[in-house]
Scaffold this active site. Sequence first.
Site, mmCIF file in Angstrom:
data_model
loop_
_atom_site.group_PDB
_atom_site.id
_atom_site.type_symbol
_atom_site.label_atom_id
_atom_site.label_comp_id
_atom_site.label_asym_id
_atom_site.label_seq_id
_atom_site.Cartn_x
_atom_site.Cartn_y
_atom_site.Cartn_z
ATOM 1 N N CYS A 2 0.852 -1.178 0.000
ATOM 2 C CA CYS A 2 0.000 0.000 0.000
ATOM 3 C C CYS A 2 0.887 1.228 0.000
ATOM 4 C CB CYS A 2 -0.873 0.002 1.244
ATOM 5 S SG CYS A 2 -1.815 -1.515 1.447
ATOM 6 N N ARG A 27 1.315 1.724 -6.048
ATOM 7 C CA ARG A 27 1.494 0.729 -4.995
ATOM 8 C C ARG A 27 0.185 0.030 -4.639
ATOM 9 N NH1 ARG A 27 6.413 1.494 -1.974
ATOM 10 N NH2 ARG A 27 5.452 0.320 -0.310
ATOM 11 N N TRP A 95 -3.783 -1.683 -1.311
ATOM 12 C CA TRP A 95 -3.820 -2.917 -2.091
ATOM 13 C C TRP A 95 -4.319 -3.979 -1.123
ATOM 14 C CZ3 TRP A 95 -1.521 -7.816 -2.138
ATOM 15 C CH2 TRP A 95 -1.684 -8.533 -3.338
ATOM 16 N N ASN A 121 0.934 -0.414 6.132
ATOM 17 C CA ASN A 121 1.349 -1.211 4.977
ATOM 18 C C ASN A 121 2.024 -2.456 5.511
ATOM 19 O OD1 ASN A 121 2.332 -2.204 2.559
ATOM 20 N ND2 ASN A 121 4.123 -0.871 2.572
ATOM 21 N N GLY A 122 1.609 -3.623 5.034
ATOM 22 C CA GLY A 122 2.215 -4.868 5.511
ATOM 23 C C GLY A 122 1.140 -5.815 5.987
ATOM 24 N N GLU A 535 8.490 -13.541 -20.398
ATOM 25 C CA GLU A 535 8.269 -12.118 -20.121
ATOM 26 C C GLU A 535 7.194 -11.537 -21.062
ATOM 27 O OE1 GLU A 535 8.810 -10.142 -17.844
ATOM 28 O OE2 GLU A 535 8.690 -8.137 -18.703
ATOM 29 N N LYS A 539 3.742 -9.851 -19.785
ATOM 30 C CA LYS A 539 3.303 -8.496 -20.138
ATOM 31 C C LYS A 539 1.869 -8.542 -20.640
ATOM 32 C CE LYS A 539 5.488 -6.571 -18.490
ATOM 33 N NZ LYS A 539 6.591 -6.879 -17.705
ATOM 34 N N GLU A 542 -0.691 -9.412 -17.775
ATOM 35 C CA GLU A 542 -0.817 -8.369 -16.749
ATOM 36 C C GLU A 542 -1.708 -7.228 -17.197
ATOM 37 O OE1 GLU A 542 2.989 -7.438 -14.332
ATOM 38 O OE2 GLU A 542 3.637 -7.277 -16.402
ATOM 39 N N HIS A 558 5.195 -31.679 -26.013
ATOM 40 C CA HIS A 558 4.889 -32.460 -24.806
ATOM 41 C C HIS A 558 3.646 -31.928 -24.101
ATOM 42 C CE1 HIS A 558 8.575 -34.661 -25.358
ATOM 43 N NE2 HIS A 558 9.214 -33.514 -25.532
ATOM 44 N N LYS A 657 2.700 -2.155 -8.018
ATOM 45 C CA LYS A 657 4.081 -2.029 -8.497
ATOM 46 C C LYS A 657 5.075 -2.659 -7.527
ATOM 47 C CE LYS A 657 7.146 -0.356 -11.325
ATOM 48 N NZ LYS A 657 7.279 -1.173 -12.529
HETATM 49 C C1 G6P Z 1 5.418 -6.716 -8.973
HETATM 50 C C2 G6P Z 1 5.452 -5.837 -10.186
HETATM 51 C C3 G6P Z 1 6.356 -6.460 -11.255
HETATM 52 C C4 G6P Z 1 7.734 -6.711 -10.688
HETATM 53 C C5 G6P Z 1 7.691 -7.540 -9.406
HETATM 54 C C6 G6P Z 1 9.033 -7.547 -8.705
HETATM 55 O O1 G6P Z 1 4.779 -7.905 -9.265
HETATM 56 O O2 G6P Z 1 4.152 -5.655 -10.695
HETATM 57 O O3 G6P Z 1 6.436 -5.587 -12.349
HETATM 58 O O4 G6P Z 1 8.507 -7.385 -11.628
HETATM 59 O O5 G6P Z 1 6.754 -6.969 -8.488
HETATM 60 O O6 G6P Z 1 9.318 -6.250 -8.252
HETATM 61 P P1 G6P Z 1 10.776 -5.708 -8.008
HETATM 62 O O7 G6P Z 1 10.564 -4.290 -7.578
HETATM 63 O O8 G6P Z 1 11.368 -6.545 -6.908
HETATM 64 O O9 G6P Z 1 11.549 -5.827 -9.263
#
Ligand code: G6P
Length: 662
Positions: A2, A27, A95, A121-122, A535, A539, A542, A558, A657
């Site tokens: 958060c 966040r 969040w 937060n936490g 990746e 993307k 997400e 497989h 994020k």
């Molecule tokens: C979240 C973000 C991702 C990121 C991951 C790791 O899931 O949405 O974009 O790759 O955290 O975050 P970091 O800050 O440790 O790279």
Amino acid sequence: MCGIMAYAGREAALPVVLDGLQRLEYRGYDSAGVAIVIGGDDDGHRSHGSPTDEHAAKIVVRRAPGKLRRLSDLVAADVAAGRLDGRVAIGHTRWATHGPPTEANAHPHADCRGETVVTHNGIVENYEVLRVQLIAEGHCFTSETDSEVIAHLIERYVAGGADFPEAARRALGEIRGANAITAIHARRPEMIVAGRTGHAGGLVVGRGEGEMYVASDLPAMLERTREVVFLESGDMAIVTAGGARFQRLDGTPVERGFVTVPYDPTAAVKGGYRHFMLKEIHDQPRALLDTLQGRLLGHAPWIRLEDVCLAPEAVRALERVVFVACGTAWHAGLVGKFLVEEIAGIPVEVDYASEFRYRRPLLTPRTLVVAISQSGETADTLVSLEAARQAGAQVLGVVNVVGSQAARLTAESAGVLYTRAGPEIGVASTKAFTAQLAALALLALHLGSVRGALDAPAALALVAALEALPDQAAAVLGHDGAAGAAVAASASPVGPLGQPASATHDEYESLASRYHRAKDVLYIGRGIQYPIALEGALKLKEISYIHAEGYPAGEMKHGPIALIDRDVPVVAIAVRDRVYEKMLANMQEARAREGQVIAIGSRGDTALAAKASAVLEVPETHPLLAPVLTTIPLQLLAYAIAVRRGCDVDQPRNLAKSVTVE
Ligand code: G6P
């Protein structure tokens, strides 16, 4: 994960807090709330009386489910009428972890009397036990959150005679887990108490002229101050407009020196782009340039890494490298395995931080554990680092955010390799990822060079290829060069996708119009391009909510090949490398099942065009660096599809994020 923002100063506090929250919305954006201290004696002299005392302050709380805009709309009339005009306020973007994103579960949370108000937060790991105790003592709870227990704990200790900061200290001492809080109290209207427990949930205290800030992350205050203190785990700050004093949670006072942070706040605005994500995609040539600049040498030892402090004998003694990371950063680790094994000849393991921390990895002082993290604040990554350090391994950070917890933790061991991508705001990571790939290539070259694992021609070829990368990335994006990218980011008119009109992305628009209704998309690659398939799929899922899977192309037969039909597009990364022929064969297999293949290929590869429905080209580079370039079309493709589907690209549902909870 958060966002927390608090202010004590001379200005009306609410607009400052709302502005900070807006910059922290990445966040979490399930709900938002603020609490403002109204009335009372700002310097706190007269405010220790009963709450019914006409001079005592009152705390007004306003909360709204959904994005911050709803909260801003809610308070707009009151603000205009001067009804929420206090000098001290705390705020929060949520969040959701415990309890759905309703107004009742939105922060701030208050005690029974509305005197103690808290943002958090936490996760309070022992909240159930505490809640039962507090209810038995007569406290009434109004939310389903774990956070609310903190307000009631403070209330308990204030009722027992403790002054507010002391009550907050005792409350923080009772909660378990990784937590960050701010709290205010009606009887100390001049004061904000901030505190941290455990290794996550960072808190920053900022200092201005006669005003102070507390936030969970730097962007919240960077426009207003760059003088900050990062609270350590187990620290508490007692903040008033005039300054802050710090103490440990055992009550011992500590000195914490303010540092000046280097970020340029203008880097965190959209600069003419429709979304942060698109801006950040286009910022990659600059991010790569900055990450590489000053670190490449034209002669042995080839690389200079200013903040990596592993002694040469320690590098030569290394038996193993372990990458730990989450999400996109974990994909960077998978690429890093190829780089370090091929360039430095050291065996590498790659682990999700959330898995690493719960197994018993075999670590010795000859193991280098490398945490890869954009934010440097991801809870699982931080705990893994701490565990690795305690087990005697050397720890290194590949980190983007300067001064983040991961950076500070690893600075005391093997050091930090900053990625210099600049602030990344879009939830889906783009420029931080390609900067991580470049940084990992630098690390591999450094390790290989110190160990004598690569000869001069091999090193030179890699250095030359690295030097060319920013311009090649710019070419993929349709810029004139890395410097051209910087100009494009600030000045150009906006085109249909929101990018500068000079960049031509019609091909992505047309692919998006063809494939935006797909329900499933497969991404395939081999070798060092397999992580890029993962990746690319991440993307897409997400930001567009289309189900997508990345697969090693050789494994298709497989299982996943059973999924392919005319409605399942297959994105194949088939650049000219040592598995190129194999990739062509896998594409044929997909086409034989009516699969529509979108290929990412090397520039001018006509053979590929004959085997795919569409080809997105990238310039040729060293095969170990090609993932930096092949990533970019996958980012643009995901972006174009998400925009076409009308998705909220920068703030996809359910994501955040920085994941500062386990
Ligand atoms: C979240 C973000 C991702 C990121 C991951 C790791 O899931 O949405 O974009 O790759 O955290 O975050 P970091 O800050 O440790 O790279």
